[in-house]
Write an enzyme that holds these catalytic residues in place. Structure first.
Site, mmCIF file in Angstrom:
data_model
loop_
_atom_site.group_PDB
_atom_site.id
_atom_site.type_symbol
_atom_site.label_atom_id
_atom_site.label_comp_id
_atom_site.label_asym_id
_atom_site.label_seq_id
_atom_site.Cartn_x
_atom_site.Cartn_y
_atom_site.Cartn_z
ATOM 1 N N ARG A 120 0.962 -1.285 -0.050
ATOM 2 C CA ARG A 120 -0.084 -0.093 0.043
ATOM 3 C C ARG A 120 0.899 1.333 -0.084
ATOM 4 O O ARG A 120 1.638 1.481 0.948
ATOM 5 C CB ARG A 120 -1.000 0.145 1.124
ATOM 6 C CG ARG A 120 -1.604 1.301 1.160
ATOM 7 C CD ARG A 120 -2.678 1.121 2.451
ATOM 8 N NE ARG A 120 -3.790 0.699 1.768
ATOM 9 C CZ ARG A 120 -5.135 0.591 2.090
ATOM 10 N NH1 ARG A 120 -5.501 1.068 3.281
ATOM 11 N NH2 ARG A 120 -5.952 -0.083 1.663
ATOM 12 N N HIS A 147 -6.949 0.969 -6.865
ATOM 13 C CA HIS A 147 -7.446 -0.047 -5.643
ATOM 14 C C HIS A 147 -8.034 -1.216 -5.922
ATOM 15 O O HIS A 147 -9.134 -1.538 -6.069
ATOM 16 C CB HIS A 147 -8.298 0.758 -4.417
ATOM 17 C CG HIS A 147 -8.284 0.252 -3.210
ATOM 18 N ND1 HIS A 147 -7.412 -1.035 -2.690
ATOM 19 C CD2 HIS A 147 -8.960 0.663 -1.878
ATOM 20 C CE1 HIS A 147 -7.764 -1.148 -1.569
ATOM 21 N NE2 HIS A 147 -8.724 -0.389 -0.874
ATOM 22 N N GLN A 150 -9.933 -3.953 -3.591
ATOM 23 C CA GLN A 150 -11.331 -3.535 -3.513
ATOM 24 C C GLN A 150 -12.329 -3.646 -4.650
ATOM 25 O O GLN A 150 -13.476 -4.069 -4.414
ATOM 26 C CB GLN A 150 -11.150 -1.920 -3.109
ATOM 27 C CG GLN A 150 -12.509 -1.208 -2.990
ATOM 28 C CD GLN A 150 -13.227 -1.758 -1.523
ATOM 29 O OE1 GLN A 150 -12.379 -1.750 -0.420
ATOM 30 N NE2 GLN A 150 -14.346 -2.320 -1.383
ATOM 31 N N ASP A 242 -17.168 7.192 -1.990
ATOM 32 C CA ASP A 242 -15.998 6.860 -1.160
ATOM 33 C C ASP A 242 -15.774 8.531 -0.919
ATOM 34 O O ASP A 242 -16.431 9.505 -1.122
ATOM 35 C CB ASP A 242 -14.814 6.517 -2.153
ATOM 36 C CG ASP A 242 -13.355 6.268 -1.319
ATOM 37 O OD1 ASP A 242 -13.576 6.103 -0.254
ATOM 38 O OD2 ASP A 242 -12.523 6.280 -2.265
ATOM 39 N N CYS A 282 -16.460 1.815 -0.116
ATOM 40 C CA CYS A 282 -15.167 1.028 0.237
ATOM 41 C C CYS A 282 -14.889 0.980 1.779
ATOM 42 O O CYS A 282 -14.212 -0.028 2.161
ATOM 43 C CB CYS A 282 -13.966 1.498 -0.521
ATOM 44 S SG CYS A 282 -13.716 2.957 -0.173
ATOM 45 N N ARG A 310 -13.584 -9.027 1.065
ATOM 46 C CA ARG A 310 -12.257 -8.542 0.666
ATOM 47 C C ARG A 310 -11.489 -9.694 1.100
ATOM 48 O O ARG A 310 -10.411 -10.016 0.371
ATOM 49 C CB ARG A 310 -11.568 -7.113 1.763
ATOM 50 C CG ARG A 310 -12.197 -6.030 1.286
ATOM 51 C CD ARG A 310 -11.909 -5.506 -0.034
ATOM 52 N NE ARG A 310 -10.404 -5.380 -0.229
ATOM 53 C CZ ARG A 310 -9.814 -4.368 0.290
ATOM 54 N NH1 ARG A 310 -10.476 -3.296 0.921
ATOM 55 N NH2 ARG A 310 -8.415 -4.245 0.133
HETATM 56 N N1 CP Z 1 -11.238 -0.238 1.895
HETATM 57 C C1 CP Z 1 -10.085 -0.536 2.468
HETATM 58 O O1 CP Z 1 -9.149 -0.427 1.630
HETATM 59 O O2 CP Z 1 -10.127 -0.200 3.753
HETATM 60 P P1 CP Z 1 -8.592 -0.018 4.491
HETATM 61 O O3 CP Z 1 -8.088 1.453 4.265
HETATM 62 O O4 CP Z 1 -9.241 -0.205 6.032
HETATM 63 O O5 CP Z 1 -7.638 -1.152 4.223
HETATM 64 N N1 NVA Z 2 -9.854 6.523 -1.866
HETATM 65 C C1 NVA Z 2 -9.468 6.277 -0.312
HETATM 66 C C2 NVA Z 2 -9.792 4.881 -0.411
HETATM 67 C C3 NVA Z 2 -9.496 4.202 1.004
HETATM 68 C C4 NVA Z 2 -9.477 2.951 1.096
HETATM 69 C C5 NVA Z 2 -8.091 6.450 -0.059
HETATM 70 O O1 NVA Z 2 -7.427 6.339 -0.964
HETATM 71 O O2 NVA Z 2 -7.779 6.934 0.877
#
Ligand code: CP
Ligand code: NVA
Length: 332
Positions: A120, A147, A150, A242, A282, A310
């Protein structure tokens, strides 16, 4: 959804001497994506029947996280445990990729110890660089561009409610961000009718829109992008939103709030969709901003089904990538 077995011939032809990664939903063909969702569906049934198998005994997934996470991290860690393996979590404090050590050196080192890497990252280029230097599969666990894990869970959730994905319409309302990008692309891959509503200055990246449009054409679909939320939501089978400011954009939150106010998913907006439309997010969510508590906690919400899924899609993804990697090794 076609069965994994009927996809196997195509699947075999994709095996090459290169390690396969999953940095974008477009790294898998539509056939491979459907096979992966089918596998996740099977794993989910086995999990609920408490049937356990441990194919990954002795194997480790490294979890390199520059940003916080609940769902992605726990789904990977629990998923590895359930498959008989182990997830090794490494925060920015632990390894400081690009600071304490170069991304390339992190990739070279991890490849000597673990069977796969999930990362990440802030910049998508970082996960691309990891993949360039790793000799094991790399999974994008969220970047500024996409992502994909997701989006897989979202498609499994949509499929469970609307099995004929190519007749489903999904409306995304809000920021044209990483989640929006992966949804547009995977929707286009699978023939879902995608409609996006966002403020003019916060549209999805034009390159992603173009790529999604090209993929959608194969199914005779077109991605529609509008500034009018009611237009996107009208008659939709699912309404998705989101946060307005993603991780790393917190300093923009106050500036964004008035721009996005008209894009809140609330009961009046939801009333434009089908009466039984799914409400998707999400998570994490900011109740009272991009979505009202009434809607996200209401009877149409499937947000915790998305969260559960997930686990199942990430298990399916790890198994598939490791099998592809093993096939690639044995054909050398
Ligand atoms: N939706 C999602 O990716 O959640 P987290 O940021 O908690 O992993
Ligand atoms: N768009 C959000 C998604 C979090 C799961 C972010 O990148 O923070």
């Amino acid at each position: 959804m076609r069965s994994a077995a009927s996809d196997s011939s195509n699947f075999e032809t994709k095996v090459t001497h290169m390690v396969r990664h999953y940095l974008s939903v477009t790294d898998f063909t539509p056939t491979e994506t459907l096979a992966l969702l089918q596998r996740a569906h099977t794993l989910k049934a086995a999990w609920h029947a408490q049937q356990q198998e441990f194919p990954l005994r002795g194997q480790t997934l490294a979890l390199v996280f520059e940003k916080p996470s609940l769902r992605t991290r726990v789904a990977f860690e629990a998923g590895m445990t359930q498959l008989g393996g182990h997830g090794s979590y490494l925060s920015a404090n632990d390894i400081d990729m690009g600071g304490r050590e170069s991304v390339a050196d992190v990739a070279h080192n991890l490849s000597r110890w673990v069977q796969a890497i999930a990362a990440r990252v802030f910049k998508h280029q970082t996960v691309e660089q990891l993949a360039r230097f790793a000799t094991v599969p790399v999974i994008n666990a969220l970047s500024d561009l996409e992502h994909p894990c997701q989006a897989l869970a979202d498609m499994l959730t949509l499929y469970e409610h609307c099995p004929a994905l190519h007749t489903a319409t999904l409306a995304y309302v809000g920021d044209g961000n990483n989640v929006c990008h992966s949804l547009m692309l995977i929707g286009a891959l699978l023939g879902v009718q995608m409609r996006v509503a966002c403020p003019p200055d916060y549209r999805p990246h034009p390159d992603v829109v173009e790529q999604a449009q090209r993929l959608a054409v194969v199914h005779g679909q077109q991605i529609s992008i509008t500034a009018v939320p009611e237009e996107a939501v009208a008659g939709a089978d699912a309404v998705y939103t989101d946060v307005w400011a993603s991780m790393g954009q917190e300093h923009e939150a106050a500036r964004r709030r008035p721009v996005f106010a008209a894009y809140q998913v609330n009961q009046p907006l939801l009333s434009y969709a089908r009466p039984d439309a799914l409400v998707m997010h999400c998570l994490p969510a900011h109740r009272g901003e991009e979505i009202t508590a009434e809607v996200i906690d209401g009877p149409q919400s499937v947000v915790f089904e998305q969260a559960e899924n997930r686990l199942h899609v990430q298990k399916a993804l790890i198994l598939t990538l490791l099998e592809l990697a093993a096939g690639s090794q044995s054909s050398r």
